[in-house]
Design a protein around this motif. Sequence first.
Motif, mmCIF file in Angstrom:
data_model
loop_
_atom_site.group_PDB
_atom_site.id
_atom_site.type_symbol
_atom_site.label_atom_id
_atom_site.label_comp_id
_atom_site.label_asym_id
_atom_site.label_seq_id
_atom_site.Cartn_x
_atom_site.Cartn_y
_atom_site.Cartn_z
ATOM 1 N N GLY A 1 0.788 -1.228 0.000
ATOM 2 C CA GLY A 1 0.000 0.000 0.000
ATOM 3 C C GLY A 1 0.818 1.275 0.000
ATOM 4 O O GLY A 1 0.274 2.369 0.223
ATOM 5 N N VAL A 2 2.113 1.173 -0.254
ATOM 6 C CA VAL A 2 2.968 2.361 -0.303
ATOM 7 C C VAL A 2 2.714 3.104 -1.613
ATOM 8 O O VAL A 2 2.754 2.512 -2.695
ATOM 9 N N VAL A 3 2.427 4.392 -1.528
ATOM 10 C CA VAL A 3 2.282 5.219 -2.727
ATOM 11 C C VAL A 3 3.676 5.555 -3.241
ATOM 12 O O VAL A 3 4.510 6.087 -2.504
ATOM 13 N N VAL A 4 3.932 5.216 -4.510
ATOM 14 C CA VAL A 4 5.253 5.444 -5.100
ATOM 15 C C VAL A 4 5.138 6.497 -6.197
ATOM 16 O O VAL A 4 4.416 6.303 -7.179
ATOM 17 N N HIS A 5 5.843 7.601 -6.026
ATOM 18 C CA HIS A 5 5.907 8.654 -7.042
ATOM 19 C C HIS A 5 7.130 8.391 -7.912
ATOM 20 O O HIS A 5 8.256 8.328 -7.407
ATOM 21 N N HIS A 6 6.936 8.270 -9.209
ATOM 22 C CA HIS A 6 8.036 7.998 -10.132
ATOM 23 C C HIS A 6 8.532 9.313 -10.720
ATOM 24 O O HIS A 6 7.746 10.114 -11.231
ATOM 25 N N VAL A 7 9.845 9.521 -10.653
ATOM 26 C CA VAL A 7 10.460 10.752 -11.135
ATOM 27 C C VAL A 7 11.591 10.395 -12.088
ATOM 28 O O VAL A 7 12.428 9.537 -11.779
ATOM 29 N N PRO B 1 9.108 17.181 -9.553
ATOM 30 C CA PRO B 1 7.724 17.676 -9.561
ATOM 31 C C PRO B 1 7.400 18.453 -8.281
ATOM 32 O O PRO B 1 7.900 18.145 -7.194
ATOM 33 N N THR B 2 6.544 19.446 -8.424
ATOM 34 C CA THR B 2 6.164 20.280 -7.274
ATOM 35 C C THR B 2 5.553 19.434 -6.161
ATOM 36 O O THR B 2 5.812 19.667 -4.973
ATOM 37 N N LEU B 3 4.760 18.428 -6.534
ATOM 38 C CA LEU B 3 4.133 17.561 -5.537
ATOM 39 C C LEU B 3 5.199 16.871 -4.677
ATOM 40 O O LEU B 3 5.088 16.803 -3.442
ATOM 41 N N VAL B 4 6.247 16.373 -5.310
ATOM 42 C CA VAL B 4 7.317 15.677 -4.582
ATOM 43 C C VAL B 4 8.128 16.666 -3.756
ATOM 44 O O VAL B 4 8.501 16.386 -2.606
ATOM 45 N N GLU B 5 8.392 17.829 -4.322
ATOM 46 C CA GLU B 5 9.138 18.850 -3.578
ATOM 47 C C GLU B 5 8.387 19.254 -2.313
ATOM 48 O O GLU B 5 8.977 19.382 -1.232
ATOM 49 N N ASP B 6 7.073 19.427 -2.420
ATOM 50 C CA ASP B 6 6.261 19.770 -1.245
ATOM 51 C C ASP B 6 6.268 18.636 -0.226
ATOM 52 O O ASP B 6 6.367 18.875 0.992
ATOM 53 N N MET C 1 17.930 13.688 -8.347
ATOM 54 C CA MET C 1 18.422 13.172 -7.066
ATOM 55 C C MET C 1 18.967 14.312 -6.206
ATOM 56 O O MET C 1 18.661 14.401 -5.006
ATOM 57 N N ALA C 2 19.776 15.163 -6.814
ATOM 58 C CA ALA C 2 20.305 16.312 -6.074
ATOM 59 C C ALA C 2 19.171 17.231 -5.623
ATOM 60 O O ALA C 2 19.152 17.714 -4.492
ATOM 61 N N ALA C 3 18.204 17.456 -6.505
ATOM 62 C CA ALA C 3 17.079 18.338 -6.164
ATOM 63 C C ALA C 3 16.248 17.755 -5.028
ATOM 64 O O ALA C 3 15.772 18.485 -4.144
ATOM 65 N N ALA C 4 16.068 16.427 -5.035
ATOM 66 C CA ALA C 4 15.274 15.795 -3.983
ATOM 67 C C ALA C 4 15.936 15.959 -2.624
ATOM 68 O O ALA C 4 15.286 16.294 -1.625
ATOM 69 N N LEU C 5 17.237 15.730 -2.552
ATOM 70 C CA LEU C 5 17.925 15.879 -1.273
ATOM 71 C C LEU C 5 17.971 17.335 -0.831
ATOM 72 O O LEU C 5 17.885 17.632 0.362
ATOM 73 N N ASP C 6 18.088 18.247 -1.781
ATOM 74 C CA ASP C 6 18.056 19.669 -1.422
ATOM 75 C C ASP C 6 16.698 20.077 -0.864
ATOM 76 O O ASP C 6 16.605 21.030 -0.085
ATOM 77 N N ALA C 7 15.646 19.370 -1.261
ATOM 78 C CA ALA C 7 14.299 19.713 -0.789
ATOM 79 C C ALA C 7 14.037 19.225 0.636
ATOM 80 O O ALA C 7 13.082 19.670 1.276
ATOM 81 N N VAL C 8 14.873 18.313 1.154
ATOM 82 C CA VAL C 8 14.690 17.800 2.517
ATOM 83 C C VAL C 8 15.135 18.876 3.504
ATOM 84 O O VAL C 8 16.269 19.353 3.431
ATOM 85 N N PRO C 9 14.287 19.280 4.434
ATOM 86 C CA PRO C 9 14.670 20.362 5.353
ATOM 87 C C PRO C 9 15.727 19.928 6.364
ATOM 88 O O PRO C 9 15.877 18.737 6.659
ATOM 89 N N ASP C 10 16.447 20.903 6.898
ATOM 90 C CA ASP C 10 17.460 20.608 7.913
ATOM 91 C C ASP C 10 16.843 20.012 9.175
ATOM 92 O O ASP C 10 17.539 19.338 9.939
#
Length: 511
Positions: free
Chosen positions: A97-103, A110-115, A140-149
């Motif tokens: 039941g895990v929702v998987v977003h493919h990028v 995508p904005t949805l994933v960034e949020d 990959m770089a963008a995804a990790l940059d989107a993770v807050p401190d």
Amino acid sequence: MLQGYAVEDVRAAEAQVRGRLPYGELMQRAARGLAAVVRERAAERRATGVVVLAGPGDNGGDALHAAALLAGPLKVTAVGIARDLHARGLAAATRAGVVVHHVAPDGPLPTLVEDLLSRADLVVDGLLGMGARPGLRGAMAAALDAVPDTAYLISVDLPSGVDPAGIRPPGTTSLGDALHGRCVRDAARAEETVTFGMLKPAHLLPATEPAVGRLTVVDIGVPTGRRPVVERLEPADAARLWPVPGAGDHKYSRGVLGVVAGSDTYPGAAVLCTTAAVEAGAGMVRYLGPRRCADLVLAACPEVVPGPGRMQAAVVGPGIEPHGCDHPDCDDQVERVREAFADQELALVVDAGALPLLAGWLATGGRRAAPTLLTPHAGELAQLLADVGEDRPTREQVEADPVGHARRAAALTGCTVLLKGATTLVVDPDPAVSVRSQADAPHWLATAGAGDVLAGVAGVLLAGGLDPRDAGSLAAMVHGLAAGRANPGGPARALAVARGVPGVVASLLRG
């Protein structure tokens, strides 16, 4: 003792075990171990959800299988950044039941994933492992940059983007330089790394260790019957190695340490080095140096004996000006250092101002037969390499490949090299001997005089009979622990570090 293994040896060991197990069992063991750690951290943080970042290959498979195990008690969302995700892992996550977003890896995030990532409290980084080339790009770089401190980032096996061999690409700066941001110098910066079975060099070496964070090792049944390329002493090793006196010992049998340190310009180095030696339990400390420095040393440590005499080891160099100065005592100190080099039965710690003197002495055909430990920082190592005939690397080049540069210095001088830093390396002249790596100190230890204290502790261990490799790594460990104990969580002056050594040693011996 922690031990890290070459990547090819890790792969060979895993393949050997994998061939004896049902298909996928080794990955399932890794996923179960990872999921257990994530559950524990979620409970500690009172987190109700986790975002799993999955890339291609086995690391992504570990992350997706763990996502399947976590689904239910936790709200689990996965972000797959790959052209093709691990098929069995994706199927298991989807069934749970895990929702998987493919990028797409080369496309925008995508904005949805960034949020989703910007609101995450707990994130699992399963993007890249030891089979990928170093560096992060694109989504990959963008995804990790989107993770807050504020989020807790757990990397799977290795922080994505680091070189598993523990070498930083040329032209980059320290992973530890940046205090903010998740994608630091083309690699993830984790709060914790969960690895499986065998450590890799990246977990223990200074070019990459700042990205690792807390290190948790999950046993998946892979034997380590290979030669490690890097080792790290732990408290039990310190208790085994530290020279403890017996009923029949006296001050001479315990080890007499000579200290040739200090100058008119830097008298404090003599005080700090001798204080550390006294606090570390030398049988006797002899001080050889200018009258002014000797007066200060005796005021601080009346146990110190001024003048020459019987010694098992000596520390030479702290606070010495190798090229002389206007004060006549400078020439005397330089001559004392050269005399120590020529004594082939005297074990030496060669620090600071004595390093260029050693290079000059070696250039005249000198060679040390007695145990010798060099203790440069990165800038001093760069200069030492130039002084012994190498092209002079920059300090940044030394910091990018500290093991390689320390090995060259050890080979050229025939001495063991202790390269000081947040993660301290001890490198033997024999390239077949594993590198030692210690990271026991708070960053507050980056302060004037700390190296003088380290040299004093290392000298006591040499005088007590340890070889340079053990003396250097054990001294680095005790030095770092004493800094943390001197003022937990805050600044620590070098003298306080020296004063903290006896308590640290006693604690380690008690176990």
